[in-house]
Design a protein around this motif. Sequence first.
Motif, mmCIF file in Angstrom:
data_model
loop_
_atom_site.group_PDB
_atom_site.id
_atom_site.type_symbol
_atom_site.label_atom_id
_atom_site.label_comp_id
_atom_site.label_asym_id
_atom_site.label_seq_id
_atom_site.Cartn_x
_atom_site.Cartn_y
_atom_site.Cartn_z
ATOM 1 N N THR A 92 -4.323 6.944 -0.677
ATOM 2 C CA THR A 92 -3.734 5.603 -0.689
ATOM 3 C C THR A 92 -4.102 4.852 -1.967
ATOM 4 O OG1 THR A 92 -5.635 4.668 0.484
ATOM 5 C CG2 THR A 92 -3.783 5.434 1.826
ATOM 6 N N ALA A 93 -3.228 3.891 -2.340
ATOM 7 C CA ALA A 93 -3.481 2.969 -3.453
ATOM 8 C C ALA A 93 -2.622 1.731 -3.227
ATOM 9 C CB ALA A 93 -3.159 3.605 -4.796
ATOM 10 N N ALA A 94 -3.081 0.579 -3.764
ATOM 11 C CA ALA A 94 -2.359 -0.696 -3.568
ATOM 12 C C ALA A 94 -1.664 -1.113 -4.851
ATOM 13 C CB ALA A 94 -3.325 -1.784 -3.110
ATOM 14 N N ALA A 103 -7.051 15.746 -7.206
ATOM 15 C CA ALA A 103 -6.841 14.321 -7.466
ATOM 16 C C ALA A 103 -5.383 13.971 -7.208
ATOM 17 C CB ALA A 103 -7.211 13.978 -8.904
ATOM 18 N N VAL A 104 -5.144 12.669 -6.897
ATOM 19 C CA VAL A 104 -3.799 12.121 -6.756
ATOM 20 C C VAL A 104 -3.760 10.821 -7.569
ATOM 21 C CG1 VAL A 104 -2.040 11.253 -5.185
ATOM 22 C CG2 VAL A 104 -3.540 13.125 -4.462
ATOM 23 N N GLU A 105 -2.777 10.729 -8.449
ATOM 24 C CA GLU A 105 -2.674 9.557 -9.333
ATOM 25 C C GLU A 105 -1.320 8.888 -9.145
ATOM 26 O OE1 GLU A 105 -3.378 11.741 -12.927
ATOM 27 O OE2 GLU A 105 -5.395 10.881 -13.126
ATOM 28 N N LEU A 106 -1.332 7.571 -9.271
ATOM 29 C CA LEU A 106 -0.108 6.772 -9.124
ATOM 30 C C LEU A 106 0.152 6.045 -10.437
ATOM 31 C CD1 LEU A 106 0.944 4.612 -6.136
ATOM 32 C CD2 LEU A 106 0.973 3.618 -8.406
ATOM 33 N N THR A 108 0.849 -1.199 0.000
ATOM 34 C CA THR A 108 0.000 0.000 0.000
ATOM 35 C C THR A 108 0.879 1.243 0.000
ATOM 36 O OG1 THR A 108 -1.782 -1.134 1.167
ATOM 37 C CG2 THR A 108 -1.789 1.276 1.218
ATOM 38 N N VAL A 109 0.653 2.087 -1.017
ATOM 39 C CA VAL A 109 1.371 3.361 -1.135
ATOM 40 C C VAL A 109 0.511 4.454 -0.511
ATOM 41 C CG1 VAL A 109 2.413 5.029 -2.699
ATOM 42 C CG2 VAL A 109 2.534 2.572 -3.212
ATOM 43 N N THR A 110 1.098 5.275 0.354
ATOM 44 C CA THR A 110 0.391 6.360 1.040
ATOM 45 C C THR A 110 1.094 7.678 0.735
ATOM 46 O OG1 THR A 110 -0.287 4.884 2.827
ATOM 47 C CG2 THR A 110 -0.401 7.253 3.259
ATOM 48 N N VAL A 111 0.289 8.678 0.334
ATOM 49 C CA VAL A 111 0.801 10.021 -0.002
ATOM 50 C C VAL A 111 0.106 11.035 0.903
ATOM 51 C CG1 VAL A 111 0.988 11.793 -1.779
ATOM 52 C CG2 VAL A 111 1.240 9.363 -2.385
#
Length: 326
Positions: free
Chosen positions: A286-288, A256-259, A243-246
Amino acid sequence: MVLALVVLVGGLVFVRFRLTGDGHGSPVGAPSGRRVSSQGAAPDVLTASSASPSARARAGVAASSAAAPPFLEPTGAVVSPSPAPSAGSRVGGRVGGRAQATGVPVAPRPSGPVLGLSATTVDLGAVDSTWRLDLRGEGTAAVDVVVGTTPAWLAVVPKERRVDPGANVPLMITLNRSTAPVGPVDVTVPVAAENGVGGADVRITASVDGSPRITAVTNAPDSVVRSGCGPSPSPGADPARSTVTVTAEDGTGIFAVELAATLPGGQSQDLAMSLGPQSGDRSTWTAALTASQDTGTITYSVTVTDLNGRHSQASGSLAVLPCPTN
């Protein structure tokens, strides 16, 4: 002695009564109007003439309504009654004897093409990017509008170039916050009549925040195993997922936040990160990331975009390990 008494009584009778036209006595102080005898009435009964004051006149009320006599104000000054206004006439703000509001005269339109504006100052503040003013045709002829030069990040555009007499035409103001200089904005743009008179300088102010600030980027765990290694020793956990956390801050808000990630075998993953806890200007996203069957390193970058369209980026990585051996 008797003779003197008779003379005295006669004098008193003469004072008490006076002879009238028909020879009857009238009490002193009685109305002096002519006696009128009506049928069946005793000839000595007095009836007031229509031209004489009635009994109410003794209380100060005029008997004749044809012409009111002067009256005394409390100061004792004599005031003559004003003549009654004729029907439909306007006298001292009264029409037909009733109070009426005085009409406000409407000024005629200026001759020729005349340009007016609904406002000459616009403050977009820290959030607004668009605003509308109205161009007004205030003369008797159509007026053509010309707008002065503006910076590349500011647009001032009339919806129509010609404004007819009595018409309103929108003047749209647009600030591109993604390219405008950071800090206070203060620009004056002339708006004039090309073929007439009028117009004004429009002052446009705003406060432009800088790009969003990324304060932290983490991934947990910081290493994963490649996919297909079998069930995880921990129930409910996926050993191939991290899990990435910004954490980001922005005064106007994050849009918006994009990975974007690149896997060891060259595959790519593009993910929209989900909004988590937030407080004030700070928000967490967050995103996985899930590893493929290739070992190596996953590299990724996150892009944070605020409501003004400004961007900030940060990057990270995590290791992809082979399957564990028993």
